[in-house]
Scaffold this motif. Structure first.
Motif, PDB file in Angstrom:
ATOM      1  N   LEU A   7       0.820  -1.213   0.000  1.00 49.04           N
ATOM      2  CA  LEU A   7       0.000   0.000   0.000  1.00 49.04           C
ATOM      3  C   LEU A   7       0.853   1.263   0.000  1.00 49.04           C
ATOM      4  CD1 LEU A   7      -2.757  -1.046   2.567  1.00 49.04           C
ATOM      5  CD2 LEU A   7      -3.021  -0.806   0.082  1.00 49.04           C
ATOM      6  N   GLU A   8       2.038   1.171   0.571  1.00 45.52           N
ATOM      7  CA  GLU A   8       2.911   2.335   0.701  1.00 45.52           C
ATOM      8  C   GLU A   8       3.829   2.557  -0.495  1.00 45.52           C
ATOM      9  OE1 GLU A   8       2.830   4.540   3.183  1.00 45.52           O
ATOM     10  OE2 GLU A   8       1.304   3.450   4.293  1.00 45.52           O
ATOM     11  N   THR A   9       3.833   1.624  -1.454  1.00 43.36           N
ATOM     12  CA  THR A   9       4.755   1.742  -2.583  1.00 43.36           C
ATOM     13  C   THR A   9       4.011   2.087  -3.868  1.00 43.36           C
ATOM     14  OG1 THR A   9       4.668  -0.652  -2.868  1.00 43.36           O
ATOM     15  CG2 THR A   9       6.526   0.212  -1.633  1.00 43.36           C
ATOM     16  N   PRO A  10       4.653   2.862  -4.732  1.00 44.34           N
ATOM     17  CA  PRO A  10       4.008   3.285  -5.979  1.00 44.34           C
ATOM     18  C   PRO A  10       3.909   2.165  -7.007  1.00 44.34           C
ATOM     19  CG  PRO A  10       6.263   4.089  -5.899  1.00 44.34           C
ATOM     20  CD  PRO A  10       5.994   3.404  -4.585  1.00 44.34           C
ATOM     21  N   GLY A  11       3.058   2.378  -7.972  1.00 48.25           N
ATOM     22  CA  GLY A  11       2.902   1.422  -9.065  1.00 48.25           C
ATOM     23  C   GLY A  11       1.822   0.416  -8.752  1.00 48.25           C
ATOM     24  N   ASP A  12       0.890   0.287  -9.645  1.00 47.19           N
ATOM     25  CA  ASP A  12      -0.230  -0.629  -9.440  1.00 47.19           C
ATOM     26  C   ASP A  12       0.145  -1.993 -10.000  1.00 47.19           C
ATOM     27  OD1 ASP A  12      -2.721  -1.527  -8.728  1.00 47.19           O
ATOM     28  OD2 ASP A  12      -3.685  -0.822 -10.567  1.00 47.19           O
ATOM     29  N   ILE A  13       1.035  -2.679  -9.280  1.00 47.26           N
ATOM     30  CA  ILE A  13       1.452  -4.012  -9.708  1.00 47.26           C
ATOM     31  C   ILE A  13       1.249  -4.983  -8.538  1.00 47.26           C
ATOM     32  CG2 ILE A  13       3.103  -3.161 -11.417  1.00 47.26           C
ATOM     33  CD1 ILE A  13       5.340  -3.808  -9.443  1.00 47.26           C
ATOM     34  N   SER A  14       1.138  -6.252  -8.877  1.00 45.67           N
ATOM     35  CA  SER A  14       0.928  -7.280  -7.858  1.00 45.67           C
ATOM     36  C   SER A  14       2.242  -7.574  -7.133  1.00 45.67           C
ATOM     37  CB  SER A  14       0.394  -8.547  -8.516  1.00 45.67           C
ATOM     38  OG  SER A  14       1.410  -9.139  -9.313  1.00 45.67           O
ATOM     39  N   MET A  15       2.126  -8.301  -6.029  1.00 40.59           N
ATOM     40  CA  MET A  15       3.327  -8.726  -5.309  1.00 40.59           C
ATOM     41  C   MET A  15       4.177  -9.630  -6.191  1.00 40.59           C
ATOM     42  SD  MET A  15       3.480  -7.218  -2.425  1.00 40.59           S
ATOM     43  CE  MET A  15       4.628  -8.138  -1.440  1.00 40.59           C
ATOM     44  N   ALA A  16       3.543 -10.480  -6.982  1.00 39.06           N
ATOM     45  CA  ALA A  16       4.286 -11.362  -7.885  1.00 39.06           C
ATOM     46  C   ALA A  16       5.066 -10.532  -8.904  1.00 39.06           C
ATOM     47  CB  ALA A  16       3.340 -12.322  -8.599  1.00 39.06           C
ATOM     48  N   GLN A  17       4.437  -9.497  -9.438  1.00 42.99           N
ATOM     49  CA  GLN A  17       5.123  -8.634 -10.401  1.00 42.99           C
ATOM     50  C   GLN A  17       6.254  -7.862  -9.730  1.00 42.99           C
ATOM     51  OE1 GLN A  17       1.626  -6.564 -11.791  1.00 42.99           O
ATOM     52  NE2 GLN A  17       1.670  -7.687 -13.733  1.00 42.99           N
ATOM     53  N   ALA A  18       6.031  -7.393  -8.509  1.00 40.05           N
ATOM     54  CA  ALA A  18       7.088  -6.688  -7.779  1.00 40.05           C
ATOM     55  C   ALA A  18       8.281  -7.616  -7.550  1.00 40.05           C
ATOM     56  CB  ALA A  18       6.555  -6.158  -6.455  1.00 40.05           C
ATOM     57  N   SER A  19       7.998  -8.873  -7.258  1.00 45.79           N
ATOM     58  CA  SER A  19       9.067  -9.848  -7.058  1.00 45.79           C
ATOM     59  C   SER A  19       9.828 -10.094  -8.355  1.00 45.79           C
ATOM     60  CB  SER A  19       8.479 -11.149  -6.518  1.00 45.79           C
ATOM     61  OG  SER A  19       9.498 -12.058  -6.222  1.00 45.79           O
ATOM     62  N   VAL A  20       9.114 -10.139  -9.464  1.00 44.13           N
ATOM     63  CA  VAL A  20       9.766 -10.313 -10.766  1.00 44.13           C
ATOM     64  C   VAL A  20      10.672  -9.121 -11.064  1.00 44.13           C
ATOM     65  CG1 VAL A  20       9.364 -10.414 -13.268  1.00 44.13           C
ATOM     66  CG2 VAL A  20       8.065 -11.900 -11.730  1.00 44.13           C
ATOM     67  N   LEU A  21      10.198  -7.909 -10.762  1.00 40.36           N
ATOM     68  CA  LEU A  21      11.046  -6.725 -10.949  1.00 40.36           C
ATOM     69  C   LEU A  21      12.352  -6.891 -10.186  1.00 40.36           C
ATOM     70  CD1 LEU A  21       8.695  -3.606 -10.603  1.00 40.36           C
ATOM     71  CD2 LEU A  21       9.839  -4.400 -12.664  1.00 40.36           C
ATOM     72  N   ALA A  22      12.248  -7.336  -8.943  1.00 39.29           N
ATOM     73  CA  ALA A  22      13.439  -7.513  -8.112  1.00 39.29           C
ATOM     74  C   ALA A  22      14.361  -8.580  -8.681  1.00 39.29           C
ATOM     75  CB  ALA A  22      13.035  -7.866  -6.688  1.00 39.29           C
ATOM     76  N   LYS A  23      13.789  -9.692  -9.126  1.00 34.10           N
ATOM     77  CA  LYS A  23      14.599 -10.806  -9.629  1.00 34.10           C
ATOM     78  C   LYS A  23      15.253 -10.486 -10.968  1.00 34.10           C
ATOM     79  CE  LYS A  23      13.603 -13.661  -6.243  1.00 34.10           C
ATOM     80  NZ  LYS A  23      12.641 -12.962  -5.442  1.00 34.10           N
ATOM     81  N   LEU A  24      14.671  -9.566 -11.725  1.00 29.85           N
ATOM     82  CA  LEU A  24      15.266  -9.189 -13.013  1.00 29.85           C
ATOM     83  C   LEU A  24      16.228  -8.013 -12.889  1.00 29.85           C
ATOM     84  CD1 LEU A  24      12.326  -9.575 -15.544  1.00 29.85           C
ATOM     85  CD2 LEU A  24      14.292 -11.081 -15.189  1.00 29.85           C
ATOM     86  N   ASP A  25      16.368  -7.490 -11.689  1.00 31.36           N
ATOM     87  CA  ASP A  25      17.281  -6.369 -11.465  1.00 31.36           C
ATOM     88  C   ASP A  25      18.702  -6.901 -11.259  1.00 31.36           C
ATOM     89  OD1 ASP A  25      18.214  -3.833 -11.095  1.00 31.36           O
ATOM     90  OD2 ASP A  25      17.320  -3.536  -9.117  1.00 31.36           O
TER      91      ASP A  25
END
Length: 115
Positions: A7-25
């Motif tokens: 709720l405190e972070t920007p971007g309307d993405i799911s937790m799964a998508q947020a995790s993918v962002l992290a794993k692709l970084d």
């Protein structure tokens, strides 16, 4: 706590998508199979998440220079910016919580020292 951070972070993405962002970084990105393995899901499930994120402009596909059949997934500039803004917002939120806890702790120590 995960829900609150979301709720405190920007971007309307799911937790799964947020995790993918992290794993692709990571330098060079990952293949879909590698990404599925580190996320603990089937490659078919990961393909759906990746397709959605690619359509939103957060992920890009790149051919392996040594084997054109192999595709690497990596963050686009928009994906990197979203990842960074989410990290910054999460850190800011956590810092504010720690600051509140420190103030509460200081008050409690003052109260205890009176006795």
């Amino acid at each position: 706590m995960k829900k609150r951070i979301r709720l405190e972070t920007p971007g309307d993405i799911s937790m799964a998508q947020a995790s993918v962002l992290a794993k692709l970084d990571v330098p060079g990105g990952r293949t879909n199979a590698e990404l599925a393995r580190v996320e603990g899901v089937k490659p078919q499930s990961m393909s759906a998440t990746v397709a959605e994120m690619e359509a939103e402009g957060y992920i890009q596909r790149n051919s392996d220079p040594s084997d054109g059949r192999r595709i690497f997934l990596s963050l686009t500039e928009a994906g990197r910016k979203l990842r960074q803004s989410r990290l910054t917002a999460k850190q800011d939120w956590l810092n504010s919580i720690l600051e509140q806890l420190s103030r509460m702790n200081a008050r409690n120590c003052n109260e205890v020292s009176k006795y």
